[in-house]
Design an enzyme around this catalytic site. Sequence first.
Site, PDB file in Angstrom:
ATOM      1  N   THR A 144       0.538  -1.419   0.175  1.00 12.38           N
ATOM      2  CA  THR A 144      -0.042  -0.263  -0.127  1.00 12.38           C
ATOM      3  C   THR A 144       0.885   0.989  -0.185  1.00 12.38           C
ATOM      4  OG1 THR A 144      -2.315  -1.055   1.085  1.00 12.38           O
ATOM      5  CG2 THR A 144      -1.887   1.672   1.807  1.00 12.38           C
TER       6      THR A 144
ATOM      7  N   ALA B 242      -5.038 -12.338   4.096  1.00 15.39           N
ATOM      8  CA  ALA B 242      -4.176 -12.403   5.352  1.00 15.39           C
ATOM      9  C   ALA B 242      -4.570 -10.573   5.995  1.00 15.39           C
ATOM     10  CB  ALA B 242      -2.756 -12.038   4.680  1.00 15.39           C
TER      11      ALA B 242
ATOM     12  N   TYR C 109      -7.639  -9.097   7.862  1.00 12.67           N
ATOM     13  CA  TYR C 109      -8.928  -8.208   6.718  1.00 12.67           C
ATOM     14  C   TYR C 109     -10.238  -9.204   6.683  1.00 12.67           C
ATOM     15  CZ  TYR C 109      -5.359  -4.726   6.457  1.00 12.67           C
ATOM     16  OH  TYR C 109      -4.457  -3.372   6.447  1.00 12.67           O
TER      17      TYR C 109
ATOM     18  N   ARG D 105      -3.805 -14.624   0.125  1.00 12.40           N
ATOM     19  CA  ARG D 105      -2.100 -14.624   0.597  1.00 12.40           C
ATOM     20  C   ARG D 105      -2.828 -14.753   2.088  1.00 12.40           C
ATOM     21  NH1 ARG D 105       1.131  -9.136   2.443  1.00 12.40           N
ATOM     22  NH2 ARG D 105       3.099 -10.016   1.248  1.00 12.40           N
TER      23      ARG D 105
ATOM     24  N   GLY E 120       9.094  -6.986   0.080  1.00 16.10           N
ATOM     25  CA  GLY E 120       8.257  -5.783   0.195  1.00 16.10           C
ATOM     26  C   GLY E 120       9.457  -5.139   0.259  1.00 16.10           C
TER      27      GLY E 120
HETATM   28  C1  FMN Z   1       4.362   0.488   3.300  1.00 11.30           C
HETATM   29  C2  FMN Z   1       3.805  -1.209   3.905  1.00 11.30           C
HETATM   30  C3  FMN Z   1       2.505  -1.225   2.802  1.00 11.30           C
HETATM   31  C4  FMN Z   1       1.960  -2.881   2.643  1.00 11.30           C
HETATM   32  N1  FMN Z   1       1.080  -3.245   2.126  1.00 11.30           N
HETATM   33  C5  FMN Z   1       0.459  -3.943   1.863  1.00 11.30           C
HETATM   34  C6  FMN Z   1      -0.852  -4.437   1.856  1.00 11.30           C
HETATM   35  O1  FMN Z   1      -1.377  -3.514   0.700  1.00 11.30           O
HETATM   36  N2  FMN Z   1      -1.303  -5.375   0.653  1.00 11.30           N
HETATM   37  C7  FMN Z   1      -0.648  -6.574   2.073  1.00 11.30           C
HETATM   38  O2  FMN Z   1      -1.185  -7.936   1.866  1.00 11.30           O
HETATM   39  N3  FMN Z   1       1.068  -6.650   2.523  1.00 11.30           N
HETATM   40  C8  FMN Z   1       1.609  -5.262   2.719  1.00 11.30           C
HETATM   41  N4  FMN Z   1       2.391  -4.978   3.676  1.00 11.30           N
HETATM   42  C9  FMN Z   1       3.160  -6.201   3.933  1.00 11.30           C
HETATM   43  C10 FMN Z   1       3.667  -6.624   3.200  1.00 11.30           C
HETATM   44  O3  FMN Z   1       3.745  -7.322   1.787  1.00 11.30           O
HETATM   45  C11 FMN Z   1       4.961  -7.425   3.553  1.00 11.30           C
HETATM   46  O4  FMN Z   1       4.399  -9.139   4.196  1.00 11.30           O
HETATM   47  C12 FMN Z   1       5.775  -7.275   4.516  1.00 11.30           C
HETATM   48  O5  FMN Z   1       6.925  -6.190   4.527  1.00 11.30           O
HETATM   49  C13 FMN Z   1       7.144  -8.171   4.770  1.00 11.30           C
HETATM   50  O6  FMN Z   1       7.881  -8.265   3.818  1.00 11.30           O
HETATM   51  P1  FMN Z   1       9.381  -7.711   3.659  1.00 11.30           P
HETATM   52  O7  FMN Z   1      10.004  -8.371   4.748  1.00 11.30           O
HETATM   53  O8  FMN Z   1       9.694  -8.481   2.244  1.00 11.30           O
HETATM   54  O9  FMN Z   1       9.112  -5.929   3.590  1.00 11.30           O
HETATM   55  C14 FMN Z   1       2.793  -3.665   3.551  1.00 11.30           C
HETATM   56  C15 FMN Z   1       3.864  -3.815   4.774  1.00 11.30           C
HETATM   57  C16 FMN Z   1       4.373  -2.766   4.048  1.00 11.30           C
HETATM   58  C17 FMN Z   1       5.929  -1.454   4.518  1.00 11.30           C
END
Ligand code: FMN
Length: 362
Positions: free
Chosen positions: A25, A174, A177, A224, A315
């Site tokens: 997001t 996930a 929600y 997810r 992410g």
């Molecule tokens: C800025 C931000 C926005 C995120 N938005 C979403 C989202 O829209 N949908 C979702 O399922 N997870 C969202 N997440 C979770 C990420 O998809 C991911 O699970 C999390 O950052 C861990 O992965 P990473 O260690 O590679 O960052 C968001 C995380 C961050 C930091």
Amino acid sequence: MSSLFTPLQLGAIILPNRILMAPLTRARAGREGVPNDLMARYYAQRAGAGLIISEATGISREGLGWPDAPGLWNRDQVDGWKKVAAAVHKEGGRIVAQLWHMGRVVHSDLGGGQPVSASATTAPDFAHTYEGKKPYEQARALTQADIDRILDDYATAARNAIEAGFDGVQIHGANGYLVDQFLRDSANFRDDDYGGSIANRLRFVRRVLEAVGGAIGMDRVGIRFSPNILVQGVEDSEPVALYTELARLLEELQVPWIELREPYKPTSSGSIPTAPVSPAMRPHYSGKIVINSDHDWADARVRIQAGTADAVSIGRLFIANPDLVTRIALDAPLNTGDQKSFYFGGAEGYVDYPFLTERVAA
Ligand SMILES: Cc1cc2nc3c(=O)[nH]c(=O)nc-3n(C[C@H](O)[C@H](O)[C@H](O)COP(=O)(O)O)c2cc1C
């Protein structure tokens, strides 16, 4: 060559590598949730990902509670997403839309009325609104007629995604929600056939998958989950039993791929994870498993080679490194992300992270 760079098929979608961009997001779509040129540029910059999973995208006004997040329920939003999908495809990439109903964590200030959920519960902490954070409101328990209406919203949003040019969709099951609010027993207290036993708590996600798969074909659908963490007050007393049964359901429905957010360190929100649940799911599910959260290339490679995962999604590092896949291939240094602009703002901290070539030239 590393197994991270071996092609992978997720249903109808063929990925040239196994490094996916996780859904993120970024809140740049404005109050009407309409994707724009800036978003098209941001996603096109990241087209080197094996697959881009879009930021969470509302299926309805009722289901969208994040300021400036995008939607997929009206014509303007479909037209906006067309620009994004076309820009990603022009750069040789692939993109699926993450379909989102936030359930009880939507504040009525966002225009969707009283929040709804599996049961009449109130999420802990605060909702995001255009006037800052406000305490969550008590949700209204969905009637069976409401559930049928929401299933139609999922199906329509999925059709809209395909019309906009997405390669498929990912259902957001996930992070506390709506789908998660039905699945896990800390938020679902229903006494009808959507609550109580594990089989009943799985009924909502089954029907969402059937509705979306029926609308666009199951070979374009992924989902997810976040089995091993407490998120937004949602967790389960028996995660292994629940997600094992869920794996059987996904197998029965022939869902081609799942993404599991399974952190193994405390998350940024302070949630302490339990042991990963995916090893218990693997024997019951023959589709592809994408792992997510805090992974580095070395451990992702080990998991893929061991067959406990098929791909990894990244992410935060994709925010800061548009050419992350190239950097991993070359073992090149990484940019650091600026957390202040993760969820707010315009171009800064969004489309201005340098590519490797710019860095080398500097
Ligand atoms: C800025 C931000 C926005 C995120 N938005 C979403 C989202 O829209 N949908 C979702 O399922 N997870 C969202 N997440 C979770 C990420 O998809 C991911 O699970 C999390 O950052 C861990 O992965 P990473 O260690 O590679 O960052 C968001 C995380 C961050 C930091």
